[in-house]
Scaffold this active site. Structure first.
Site, PDB file in Angstrom:
ATOM      1  N   GLU A   1     -28.895-112.660  82.161  1.00 29.67           N
ATOM      2  CA  GLU A   1     -27.877-111.869  81.638  1.00 29.67           C
ATOM      3  C   GLU A   1     -27.967-110.367  81.472  1.00 29.67           C
ATOM      4  O   GLU A   1     -27.123-109.618  81.510  1.00 29.67           O
ATOM      5  CB  GLU A   1     -27.613-112.598  80.218  1.00 29.67           C
TER       6      GLU A   1
ATOM      7  N   TYR B   1     -31.300-115.607  70.874  1.00 30.11           N
ATOM      8  CA  TYR B   1     -32.075-116.756  71.338  1.00 30.11           C
ATOM      9  C   TYR B   1     -33.339-117.296  70.451  1.00 30.11           C
ATOM     10  O   TYR B   1     -33.418-118.429  70.500  1.00 30.11           O
ATOM     11  CB  TYR B   1     -32.644-116.373  72.758  1.00 30.11           C
TER      12      TYR B   1
HETATM   13  C1  HEM Z   1     -31.432-121.736  76.352  1.00 29.67           C
HETATM   14  C2  HEM Z   1     -30.281-121.384  75.342  1.00 29.67           C
HETATM   15  C3  HEM Z   1     -29.096-121.935  75.454  1.00 29.67           C
HETATM   16  C4  HEM Z   1     -28.363-122.858  76.212  1.00 29.67           C
HETATM   17  C5  HEM Z   1     -28.875-123.785  77.206  1.00 29.67           C
HETATM   18  C6  HEM Z   1     -27.150-122.479  76.098  1.00 29.67           C
HETATM   19  C7  HEM Z   1     -25.916-123.354  76.672  1.00 29.67           C
HETATM   20  C8  HEM Z   1     -24.567-122.966  76.669  1.00 29.67           C
HETATM   21  C9  HEM Z   1     -23.579-123.940  77.535  1.00 29.67           C
HETATM   22  C10 HEM Z   1     -23.919-125.101  78.199  1.00 29.67           C
HETATM   23  C11 HEM Z   1     -22.352-123.330  77.050  1.00 29.67           C
HETATM   24  C12 HEM Z   1     -21.145-123.711  77.428  1.00 29.67           C
HETATM   25  C13 HEM Z   1     -20.473-123.144  78.900  1.00 29.67           C
HETATM   26  C14 HEM Z   1     -19.108-123.398  79.394  1.00 29.67           C
HETATM   27  O1  HEM Z   1     -19.036-124.414  79.769  1.00 29.67           O
HETATM   28  O2  HEM Z   1     -18.205-122.607  79.263  1.00 29.67           O
HETATM   29  C15 HEM Z   1     -22.545-122.080  76.247  1.00 29.67           C
HETATM   30  C16 HEM Z   1     -21.741-121.411  75.795  1.00 29.67           C
HETATM   31  C17 HEM Z   1     -21.952-120.561  74.541  1.00 29.67           C
HETATM   32  N1  HEM Z   1     -23.029-119.930  74.047  1.00 29.67           N
HETATM   33 FE1  HEM Z   1     -24.737-120.641  74.738  1.00 29.67          FE
HETATM   34  N2  HEM Z   1     -26.789-121.493  75.082  1.00 29.67           N
HETATM   35  C18 HEM Z   1     -27.781-121.227  75.167  1.00 29.67           C
HETATM   36  C19 HEM Z   1     -28.167-119.996  74.170  1.00 29.67           C
HETATM   37  C20 HEM Z   1     -27.257-119.477  73.334  1.00 29.67           C
HETATM   38  C21 HEM Z   1     -27.312-118.300  72.364  1.00 29.67           C
HETATM   39  C22 HEM Z   1     -28.877-117.645  72.210  1.00 29.67           C
HETATM   40  C23 HEM Z   1     -26.147-117.924  71.853  1.00 29.67           C
HETATM   41  C24 HEM Z   1     -25.994-117.140  70.695  1.00 29.67           C
HETATM   42  C25 HEM Z   1     -25.782-117.296  69.498  1.00 29.67           C
HETATM   43  C26 HEM Z   1     -25.124-118.754  72.551  1.00 29.67           C
HETATM   44  C27 HEM Z   1     -23.872-118.629  72.335  1.00 29.67           C
HETATM   45  C28 HEM Z   1     -22.937-119.127  73.107  1.00 29.67           C
HETATM   46  C29 HEM Z   1     -21.428-119.222  72.941  1.00 29.67           C
HETATM   47  C30 HEM Z   1     -20.801-118.094  71.887  1.00 29.67           C
HETATM   48  C31 HEM Z   1     -20.887-120.029  73.972  1.00 29.67           C
HETATM   49  C32 HEM Z   1     -19.336-120.113  74.031  1.00 29.67           C
HETATM   50  C33 HEM Z   1     -18.908-121.101  73.075  1.00 29.67           C
HETATM   51  C34 HEM Z   1     -17.527-121.509  73.169  1.00 29.67           C
HETATM   52  O3  HEM Z   1     -16.765-121.357  73.846  1.00 29.67           O
HETATM   53  O4  HEM Z   1     -17.042-122.067  71.982  1.00 29.67           O
HETATM   54  N3  HEM Z   1     -25.702-119.484  73.237  1.00 29.67           N
HETATM   55  N4  HEM Z   1     -24.011-122.219  75.785  1.00 29.67           N
END
Ligand code: HEM
Ligand SMILES: Cc1cc2nc3c(=O)[nH]c(=O)nc-3n(C[C@H](O)[C@H](O)[C@H](O)COP(=O)(O)OP(=O)(O)OC[C@H]3O[C@@H](n4cnc5c(N)ncnc54)[C@H](O)[C@@H]3O)c2cc1C
Length: 389
Positions: free
Chosen positions: A137, A95
């Site tokens: 989480e 994060y």
């Molecule tokens: C406030 C911070 C964050 C927000 C608002 C956020 C938001 C999101 C959203 C909206 C999705 C798509 C969910 C879906 O519809 O399947 C997602 C997926 C994901 N997020 Fe985050 N995220 C945050 C932080 C992080 C962090 C710190 C990481 C780690 C590096 C991360 C890694 C991922 C990964 C790997 C996916 C799946 C991507 C894919 O399917 O290609 N996120 N996140």
């Protein structure tokens, strides 16, 4: 906690951030992957190139800024993100990386508009959301670690058996390499897998396609033309192969009630519907199972559904083939239509659907035209959430 003046700044600047949100996320991801290459492997790069993940993040940021004083409105979206993150083992230190790169991307795209007060307000807003996600989480990680047969982080699973389900779909049964039990999951949930493919670490999600039994999981994978992991699994993974998996997660799960249920799927979208069907039948619910495929050559699990239908008077099913082979005898030919939905779907049914995006767009539109209540319609994407209208 955000200070009142920071809330005012976020609200005042939200429209300009919203206007440039996709540009911001398009700067953000390459910046983060260049500066922190180790983060790259947790993301599916096909979702980057297709733009679906940058769009999903942009939408999340805009929704968050617009609801900064009413975070309750975001409960569903937050739950989805939490499950997706947990399935891929996202951790608190990541994060910090995302926060740093996101703030820098906002600065690069909006330039002088980002004064130090604006930067401080958005940074505080980011951390408010990040802390909410991190805490949710952590609760999920602990719950999974404490469940019988559960675990945290990766666990080594071994392929026990594989089976060709159709010309394009192959199932893999997985058992714990340590010989232990495997935790139960909710029908509709998925696994996160981590594989080392010729030195490249990649992570993917696969729905659990059979009901929980404490000892094995089954996933059923469609060979995706040009796809890295699906082709690896099809071509190179045999019984005895070991891979790393994260515990089951996902919020696209069958609601526990006695209402009629319509499971409507196309292609490999069928996988999460299979354990849902078992659960619904076990609860004595009235079930309609509609499945669309090109034709019998690529139609998986037909024998299983036919056998269940023969045993359960409360299951009504139909297959719809868009390109039937000469010998095929589907219940319907062509695409799923309003007439088909009207013919089978009980008016008071809860609806769960999943398939390729064009199928989902059409089904969503037809269900709304037929006045199914929005809150009784649920769907999943085999990737980041996308708009259906
Ligand atoms: C406030 C911070 C964050 C927000 C608002 C956020 C938001 C999101 C959203 C909206 C999705 C798509 C969910 C879906 O519809 O399947 C997602 C997926 C994901 N997020 Fe985050 N995220 C945050 C932080 C992080 C962090 C710190 C990481 C780690 C590096 C991360 C890694 C991922 C990964 C790997 C996916 C799946 C991507 C894919 O399917 O290609 N996120 N996140
Ligand atoms: C919750 C969830 C559940 C899922 N359940 C299942 C399931 O039960 N069964 C199943 O089969 N799948 C499922 N999926 C999809 C699965 O996770 C993979 O996305 C799928 O197997 C394709 O992965 P891949 O590595 O084979 O393809 P990828 O390598 O990710 O490629 C996907 C497509 O993008 C193209 N592509 C890749 N890189 C680029 C690029 N740089 N530029 C342009 N195009 C590119 C490829 O040619 C291919 O057509 C699920 C996904 C999610 C999120």
């Amino acid at each position: 906690m955000l200070k009142p003046e920071q809330i005012a700044i976020v609200k005042a600047t939200a429209p300009v951030v919203a206007q440039h949100a996709e540009r911001i996320t398009n700067v953000f991801y390459p910046l983060m992957f260049e500066r922190y290459p180790e983060v790259r492997q947790v993301f599916n790069q096909a979702h980057q190139h297709g733009g679906t993940q940058p769009r999903a993040l942009a939408n999340a940021i805009v929704a968050y800024a617009s609801n900064i004083e009413n975070l309750d409105a975001l409960r569903g979206a937050v739950e989805r993100i939490v499950h997706k993150h947990v399935s891929l083992n996202i951790t608190p230190p990541q994060y910090r990386i995302v926060g740093e790169c996101l703030m820098e991307a906002i600065g690069r795209v909006l330039g002088d508009a980002v004064t130090s007060d604006v930067a401080a307000a958005w940074s505080a807003a980011y951390w408010q959301l990040a802390e909410l996600l991190i805490a949710a989480e952590e609760r999920e990680y602990q719950r999974k670690a404490a469940a019988p047969g559960g675990w945290r982080g990766t666990r080594r699973l071994r392929v026990l058996e594989r089976k060709r389900e159709s010309e394009v779909i192959t199932s893999f049964w997985l058992e714990a390499a340590d010989g232990g039990a495997l935790m139960d999951f909710e029908p509709g949930q998925y696994l996160g897998l981590r594989l080392d493919i010729d030195g490249e670490i990649v992570q993917r999600n696969y729905s659990l396609s059979d009901s929980p039994n404490g000892r094995t999981y089954r996933i059923s994978v469609k060979r995706e033309p040009g796809g890295l992991v699906s082709n690896f699994l099809h071509d190179r993974v045999q019984p005895g192969f070991e891979l790393d998996a994260f515990a089951p997660a996902g919020e696209f799960t069958l609601t526990d009630n006695s209402d009629p249920v319509l499971l409507l799927t196309a292609g490999v979208g069928q996988t999460p519907a299979l354990p849902m069907l078992d659960r619904a039948l076990a609860r004595g619910r009235q079930v309609v199972y509609l499945h669309a495929a090109l034709n019998s050559a690529v139609h998986a699990f037909r024998e299983r559904i036919d056998a269940l239908a023969a045993r359960h008077a409360n299951l009504r099913h139909a297959y719809i083939y868009s390109e039937p082979l000469a010998e095929d005898r589907p219940h319907h030919r062509g695409l799923v239509t309003r007439e088909i939905l009207q013919q089978y779907a009980p008016r008071d049914a809860e609806v769960y659907f999943l398939g390729p995006k064009p199928f989902m767009v059409q089904v969503n539109r037809m269900l709304r035209e037929l006045r199914f209540a929005a809150e009784r319609i649920r769907y999943e994407f085999f990737g980041p959430l996308e708009a259906l209208d």
